[in-house]
Every structure is written in structure tokens, then in C-alpha cells.
Design a protein around this motif. Structure first.
Motif, short mmCIF file in Angstrom:
data_model
loop_
_atom_site.label_atom_id
_atom_site.label_comp_id
_atom_site.label_asym_id
_atom_site.label_seq_id
_atom_site.Cartn_x
_atom_site.Cartn_y
_atom_site.Cartn_z
N VAL A 1 9.09 -5.75 2.90
CA VAL A 1 7.65 -5.55 3.04
C VAL A 1 7.36 -4.05 2.91
CG1 VAL A 1 5.62 -5.88 4.49
CG2 VAL A 1 7.53 -7.51 4.61
N GLN B 1 5.84 -11.19 -2.83
CA GLN B 1 5.45 -10.53 -1.60
C GLN B 1 5.10 -11.54 -0.51
OE1 GLN B 1 5.87 -7.17 -1.31
NE2 GLN B 1 5.76 -7.86 0.81
N ARG C 1 4.99 -4.03 -6.22
CA ARG C 1 4.59 -4.51 -4.91
C ARG C 1 4.19 -3.34 -3.98
NH1 ARG C 1 9.84 -7.72 -3.85
NH2 ARG C 1 9.20 -7.53 -1.66
N MET D 1 0.59 -3.20 -2.33
CA MET D 1 0.38 -3.20 -0.88
C MET D 1 -0.47 -2.01 -0.43
SD MET D 1 1.74 -5.94 0.33
CE MET D 1 2.20 -5.78 2.05
#
Length: 420
Positions: A293, A372, A394, A398
Motif C-alpha cells: 500500500v 491496489q 499505483r 494513491m
């Protein structure tokens, strides 16, 4: 061993060997040694000193004298014992050893039991459920035990047909549990494919039932996707008057859009705030694959604030009652209710739908979004190695998402996705 023959007086006054009678068998007493009560054609009753009585057939095959067990009296009565004797003698007349036939029959029954659907299903479950959550494991085995085993559990798995399997799952459908029927059929398919891989079946009959059940529309978690309403929600979260730790969980939920369980069980040891990354080990993920993440600047700010409160412990969001445990699964949803959002308006899981809907609308790479979201990867081997797939994109996505949410919170105009 004593041999006793029953006799009777013939019509011509001759004494001849007679067949056994039920009365003689019932009245036969055990002796100090095993004794036989002889019938005809090799059949006799063997009586042990302890009183047990066994039917035996003495015969010759291939020049050798052999013995065949025909059952235990009184479970097998005199008439049935004679029928079994006659069946054995028919085999002998055709050149077949009845002892071999009985051995093969026992082996066949044993293999049938070992290769029954239930036996293989339990073997499959024991092998693969170790990597599942306790909730998923319990639901899976309970579904099989309640809806599948009573009907086809004892059947040899290689003999189960598609129509037979359809009848079973339609029973579930007919009681109004369509989703359960679909899930049960899916579990059966996995059991059949496991049986094929272990060479105890040659095909999966569930594959023939695609489309046999009406489609089931899963209930989506309530979510807010209107930009204006999202802004209102974020402002409500910012003003949350409850626990600071709970407020941080509420703030991070939309920024990270991971599963609620993965958020509330987050551990500080998995975070690298300098690298702006949260790397969740496979064992902590629903899909059992490592998940990365990327952390936006907004997420890092919240995490640093939170670290001063809970950084000395294991969990980011420890339970108030027991620091060694994480927040309960209802904490975030309860906080949303406290903010005035009912369960049909917004849930902790709904932050995932929010992100997925809007990021797709903004034109971000669908595969990057799915990665994701840590959605299931059909090829588990591929999933184990592709956790870093689309990672540069990603990271950019984000940060864009966090900036977008921040703009909604302060009431600014919607930020379009940067196409460069």
C-alpha cells in the motif's frame, strides 16, 4: 476339534446325516474346545468356548483345501448361510475361487468408502483450510456438512454425475438460499478438481452445470460516490468527537481503501514511513499474497500523529480494553453511525467501492486499481510474485486520490486526473 453331525431316522429305517435345524443351532452349547455342527455341502457352524457361533464353508480349489467365512450367527441365520454357501459353490463350478471374490469385494467396499465424496472433501478441506480465515473455514465446512454430505457424501466421487449434483444444489436453491447454492456448487467443484489431481476422479461434473442455477447478484456494501456527499462525509470524519485512535482509523479508511479487517489489524512492524509504504505480509491478507500500500503524504501525516499514541505497541488501532488485541470489527461502522450515516448509506467496506468507482471514472488503469484493491488473482502462483505489479503507477494514483479527497474535504473543485 469335535465334529457333531445331526441324524434322523429315514422312512426305510436307515440312519442318515441330516441338515442342521434352527432348534439344534439355538440349543447347541459351547464346550471346552471349538466344535463344529456340520450341515451339508461343506457348510458348518463353528462354536467357540465363549459361545460365539460362526458360519464356515470348507471347499477345495486348485487342489488345496480352503475355508470361507460366511457370517456370524444369529446375524446370519441358517437359511442365509445356505444361500451364501450355494453362491460360493456356483463360483467354484465356474472355476472361480469364492475366497478371492470376497477379498476383492471387501477391497472394493474399502476403496469406495475411502474415495467417497465426503472423505475426499474432508481431505481437501484439511489441506487447504489452514490458509483460510477461521470464519471462511467454518462457513465452508458447515455448508458441506449441512447441504452436501447428507445427499452425496457416501457416494464414490468418480461415480457422481452432473444431474445428481444438480439435484443436490437445487434443494438449496428451492429453500430460497440461492447464494448458498452457488457457493456450495463452487466448493464441490474444488473438491472434484482435487480428486482429479490425486487420481481418484477423471472429471469435474460441476463444470457441466454452468448456468444451471439462476444468477445471483451479490449485495454490494453501501457506499457514497457522489463527490459532494464524499466531501460532507470527510468533513464529518474530521470533526469526529470520539476516540482519537478511532478517528485516525476513519481518516485512513478512505485514503488507503483496504479491507476493514486489514486496517483494524494493521501492525506498526509492517510500516516503513520513510519509504512511504505499508507492506502487508501474505498471511494477513484475505488472498494470501503480499500486498503493498503506497502511502500518500496525507496518510503519512496521520500515521505520524497516531504513532505518538500507539507506536509503543503492536497495533495501530489497539483495543481500549486489551492492548494486545486490535479494535473490534464493528468500531468503524459504529463510528459512522455516530456520525449519522446509517448502514444502508455507508460502511467501512464502502470506502473501497468509493475509490474503485471514482478512480475508474477518472480513467486510471483498471488493472492498477484492481491490484491496489488486492482483488483475487486467478493464478495463485502469479499472485505470489506480482504484488509489486503497476507499483509506480499505483504510487502516483494513491497520491492523486489523497489530493482529490483533500480537495473534496475543503470544498474545492474536483481535480481531474493528470494524464502525463
Amino acid at each position: 476339534m469335535d465334529v457333531v453331525n445331526t441324524t434322523s431316522q429315514g422312512s426305510e429305517g436307515r440312519t442318515s446325516k441330516s441338515d442342521l435345524t434352527d432348534t439344534a443351532i439355538r440349543n447347541a452349547k459351547p464346550g471346552d474346545k471349538p466344535r463344529k455342527l456340520a450341515d451339508k455341502k461343506g457348510l458348518f457352524l463353528l462354536i467357540h468356548p465363549n459361545g460365539s457361533k460362526y458360519w464356515r464353508l470348507k471347499y477345495r480349489y486348485g487342489g488345496k483345501e480352503k475355508m470361507l467365512a460366511l457370517g456370524v450367527y444369529p446375524d446370519v441365520g441358517l437359511r442365509e448361510a445356505r444361500d451364501r454357501r450355494d453362491e460360493a459353490r456356483k463360483l467354484l463350478a465356474n472355476g472361480v475361487d469364492p475366497g478371492i471374490v470376497k477379498k476383492q469385494s471387501k477391497q472394493s467396499i474399502r476403496e469406495s468408502i475411502e474415495n467417497s465424496f465426503e472423505a475426499i472433501a474432508r481431505e481437501w478441506f484439511a489441506k487447504y483450510s489452514t490458509g483460510w480465515s477461521s470464519e471462511h473455514s467454518e462457513k465452508t465446512i458447515r455448508r458441506l456438512e449441512r447441504d452436501i454430505f447428507p445427499w452425496i457424501g457416501g457416494r464414490p466421487i468418480a461415480e457422481i454425475t452432473a444431474p445428481e449434483l444438480l439435484t443436490v444444489v437445487q434443494r438449496i436453491e428451492n429453500r430460497g438460499a440461492l447464494e448458498t447454492a452457488h457457493r456450495a456448487l463452487g466448493s464441490c467443484g474444488k473438491v472434484f478438481r482435487y480428486a482429479i489431481s490425486t487420481q481418484r476422479a477423471v472429471r469435474d461434473p460441476s463444470a457441466d452445470l454452468r448456468g444451471a442455477l439462476p444468477p445471483f447478484k451479490s449485495k454490494h456494501h453501501a457506499s457514497i460516490t457522489d463527490p459532494k456527499a464524499i466531501g460532507e462525509l470527510l468533513r464529518a470524519i474530521q470533526g469526529y468527537k470520539g476516540s482519537f485512535v478511532t478517528r485516525c482509523a476513519l481518516q485512513l479508511a478512505p485514503l488507503l481503501f483496504i479491507r476493514p479487517g486489514e486496517l483494524r489489524r494493521a501492525e506498526w512492524c509492517d510500516f516503513d514511513l520513510d519509504a512511504c509504504e505499508w507492506r502487508i505480509p501474505a498471511l494477513k491478507m484475505k488472498m494470501k499474497a503480499v500486498h503493498i500500500v503506497p502511502l500518500s503524504k496525507q496518510s503519512i501525516y496521520i500515521l505520524k500523529e497516531l504513532h505518538s499514541f500507539t507506536g509503543h505497541g503492536r497495533y495501530l488501532f489497539p483495543s481500549v480494553r486489551t492492548p494486545d488485541r486490535s479494535l473490534s470489527e464493528n468500531t468503524v461502522n459504529a463510528a459512522l453511525r455516530r456520525l449519522g450515516y446509517e448502514k444502508d448509506q455507508m460502511t467501512g467496506h464502502g470506502f473501497r467501492s468509493m475509490a474503485s468507482t471514482i478512480l475508474n471514472e477518472q480513467g486510471w488503469n483498471f488493472d492498477a486499481i484492481e491490484r491496489q484493491l488486492a482483488h483475487s488473482e486467478r493464478n495463485t502462483v502469479r499472485a505470489a510474485y506480482n504484488y509489486a505489479e503497476y507499483l509506480p503507477e499505483r504510487r502516483k494514483m494513491m497520491q492523486h486520490w489523497a489530493d482529490y479527497l483533500e480537495s473534496l474535504q475543503i470544498g474545492a473543485s474536483i481535480i481531474p486526473k493528470l494524464l502525463t
